[in-house]
Design an enzyme around this catalytic site. Structure first.
Site, short mmCIF file in Angstrom:
data_model
loop_
_atom_site.label_atom_id
_atom_site.label_comp_id
_atom_site.label_asym_id
_atom_site.label_seq_id
_atom_site.Cartn_x
_atom_site.Cartn_y
_atom_site.Cartn_z
N ARG A 1 0.85 -1.18 0.00
CA ARG A 1 0.00 0.00 0.00
C ARG A 1 0.89 1.23 0.00
NH1 ARG A 1 -2.14 2.85 4.98
NH2 ARG A 1 -3.65 4.37 4.19
N HIS B 1 -2.60 10.93 1.36
CA HIS B 1 -2.04 10.68 2.68
C HIS B 1 -1.40 11.98 3.19
CE1 HIS B 1 -0.48 7.27 5.42
NE2 HIS B 1 -0.28 8.42 6.06
N GLU C 1 -6.94 8.31 6.96
CA GLU C 1 -7.15 8.95 8.26
C GLU C 1 -7.60 10.40 8.17
OE1 GLU C 1 -3.67 8.38 10.68
OE2 GLU C 1 -3.89 6.19 10.70
N ASN D 1 -6.80 1.44 10.45
CA ASN D 1 -5.50 1.68 11.06
C ASN D 1 -5.67 1.66 12.57
OD1 ASN D 1 -4.73 2.11 8.43
ND2 ASN D 1 -4.27 4.28 8.67
N TYR E 1 -3.53 1.36 16.43
CA TYR E 1 -2.28 1.34 17.19
C TYR E 1 -2.49 1.17 18.69
CZ TYR E 1 -0.11 2.93 12.87
OH TYR E 1 0.33 3.00 11.56
N GLU F 1 -2.97 -0.40 8.47
CA GLU F 1 -1.80 -0.01 9.25
C GLU F 1 -1.90 -0.63 10.63
OE1 GLU F 1 -0.83 4.13 9.65
OE2 GLU F 1 -1.31 4.58 7.56
#
Length: 456
Positions: free
Chosen positions: A77, A121, A166, A294, A296, A362
């Site tokens: 990606r 992005h 995002e 994504n 985290y 991600e």
């Protein structure tokens, strides 16, 4: 730990972003982006670092693709730099900019790696920002035109297209608290940017569909928002508010057809939402083929009248919400490590917004990697433990019925980490920024084995 196998045809890959790795900031007609301007502004980025050179991927892409193939990646990606394609964000297309992505696409396909495109992005052309950026409705129209231009060149070889990465970060960190480019601090601007980003996605989706794009989606960074005390009504209300500002303000218009009522009411207390016009929500709700996730770290909140709130990143939470500090093992970003949050998040999205295939676009962690011998693999056991835990969490979500199609590690390479500059390393491949030497870390070899066995 027990061995786990992922479903047949589960997609394994890695992800990067243009400004973070490409460098070549002024090569072949590329214009300035908001991140060029922001990073060159004193005090905005750690140690004055910029993406001018980054990982020099623009010139070293062939070697990087060869390394991807050696690691066994099935998908890659990458994002396209808008100012490479249209230096001013609109007007004539720069063929030399498209030439690079043409070469990159062919190199990937030649190695059997599936290219997955992200059209935005965060590197908005500076000329568009000078006209208002994402607070200007015209930016959404320009984005659709840009999307068409990229598809015209690459659409014969690339099947999977994602519009935005995002938008929460673009809107709230760029226009709310200003810690990201373009550095604006204004609640009204942040909410205006949210809507125009979503509108841009909808218009670009229409444009891509009209040109025959096989799969179209968007990537969000939804938060696993949890109340500090599950039995506290105040904490539950705080979690609902934050969930609305982080998750439902994006997910509902994309997948349900309109903004949720409680979010509309909250926004209206801070700014008159005249930027939302009749028909916009129908455009935004254009059907998508996949939703990129994504993830985290989780978010824990409490409802407290003296809470500091999330500042510009969560406008209107001041004096009502306390964001609890991260506890337990932390990454180098200071982020809490809780793989169970990924399982909860995937299950929640699958339950509340059924029918849309999910892809982890991600997931990864920064740790203070150090190596004395660049010829030896860096032993990043903390990263391996993080990835292993989150892959097990993803597998658990699949076992519970979530339609999860693949996993893309963040990131392939150590790179420019936005406002943190080069001091935070997320890569499974170490980059010596002085020599540009790439050295796979032990996590890269571990991931190579995961891919080869399709499991843990």
């Amino acid at each position: 730990m027990s061995e786990l196998s992922f479903p047949e045809n589960f997609l394994w890959g890695a992800a990067t972003a243009a400004y973070q790795i490409e460098g070549a900031a002024r090569d072949d007609g590329r214009g300035d982006s908001i991140w060029d301007t922001f990073s060159r502004t004193p005090g905005k980025v750690h140690a004055g670092h910029t993406g001018d050179v980054a990982c020099d991927h623009y010139h070293r892409y062939a070697d990087d693709v060869a390394m991807m193939a050696e690691l066994g990646l099935q998908a890659y990606r990458f994002s396209v730099s808008w100012p490479r394609i249209q230096p001013d964000g609109s007007g004539p297309v720069n063929p030399r900019g498209l030439d690079f992505y043409d070469r990159l696409t062919d190199a990937l396909l030649g190695r059997g790696i599936d290219p997955i495109v992200t059209l935005y992005h965060w590197d908005l052309p500076q000329t568009l920002q000078d006209r208002g950026g994402w607070t200007d409705r015209d930016t959404a129209e320009h984005f659709a035109t840009y999307a068409s231009a990229v598809h015209t060149r690459l659409g014969d070889r690339i099947d999977t297209w994602t519009t935005l990465n995002e938008p929460w970060c673009s809107a709230y960190l760029g226009y709310g608290n200003g810690v990201h480019a373009p550095g604006v601090q204004d609640a009204g601007a942040a909410f205006t940017a949210v809507h125009h980003l979503l509108l841009a996605h909808g218009l670009a989706t229409q444009a891509l569909r009209s040109r025959g794009a096989a799969r179209v989606g968007i990537t969000l960074n939804p938060a696993d928002v949890q109340p500090a005390d599950a039995d506290s009504a105040a904490d539950a209300a705080a979690a609902r508010l934050v969930d609305g500002l982080h998750n439902r303000i994006f997910l509902d218009p994309l997948l349900v057809g309109g903004y949720p009522d409680d979010v509309r009411e909250h926004v209206a207390r801070l700014v008159e939402p005249t930027f939302v016009r009749d028909g916009d929500e129908k455009i935004i709700a254009a059907p998508i083929d996949l939703l990129g996730i994504n993830y985290y770290s989780p978010t824990y909140v409490a409802g407290r009248p003296d809470g500091g709130g999330g500042g510009g990143a969560y406008p209107g939470t001041e004096g009502a919400v306390e964001f609890l500090p991260a506890v337990g093992p932390l990454t180098d970003m200071g982020w809490m490590i809780e793989p169970a949050g990924l399982t909860r998040l995937l299950e929640r999205i699958a339950a509340d917004y059924p029918g849309v295939p999910l892809l982890i676009t991600e997931n990864g962690a920064a740790f203070p990697d150090k190596t004395a011998d660049p010829s030896s693999p860096l032993q990043d056991s903390d990263r391996i433990a993080y990835l292993d835990g989150h892959l097990r969490a993803a597998h658990e979500a699949i076992a519970r019925g979530v339609d999860l199609r693949g996993y893309l590690v963040w990131s392939l390479l150590d790179n420019f980490e936005w406002a943190e500059g080069y001091r935070k390393r997320f890569g499974i491949v170490h980059v010596d920024y002085l020599t540009q030497r790439r050295t796979p870390k032990s996590s890269a070899r571990w991931y190579q084995e995961v891919i080869s066995r399709n499991g843990l």
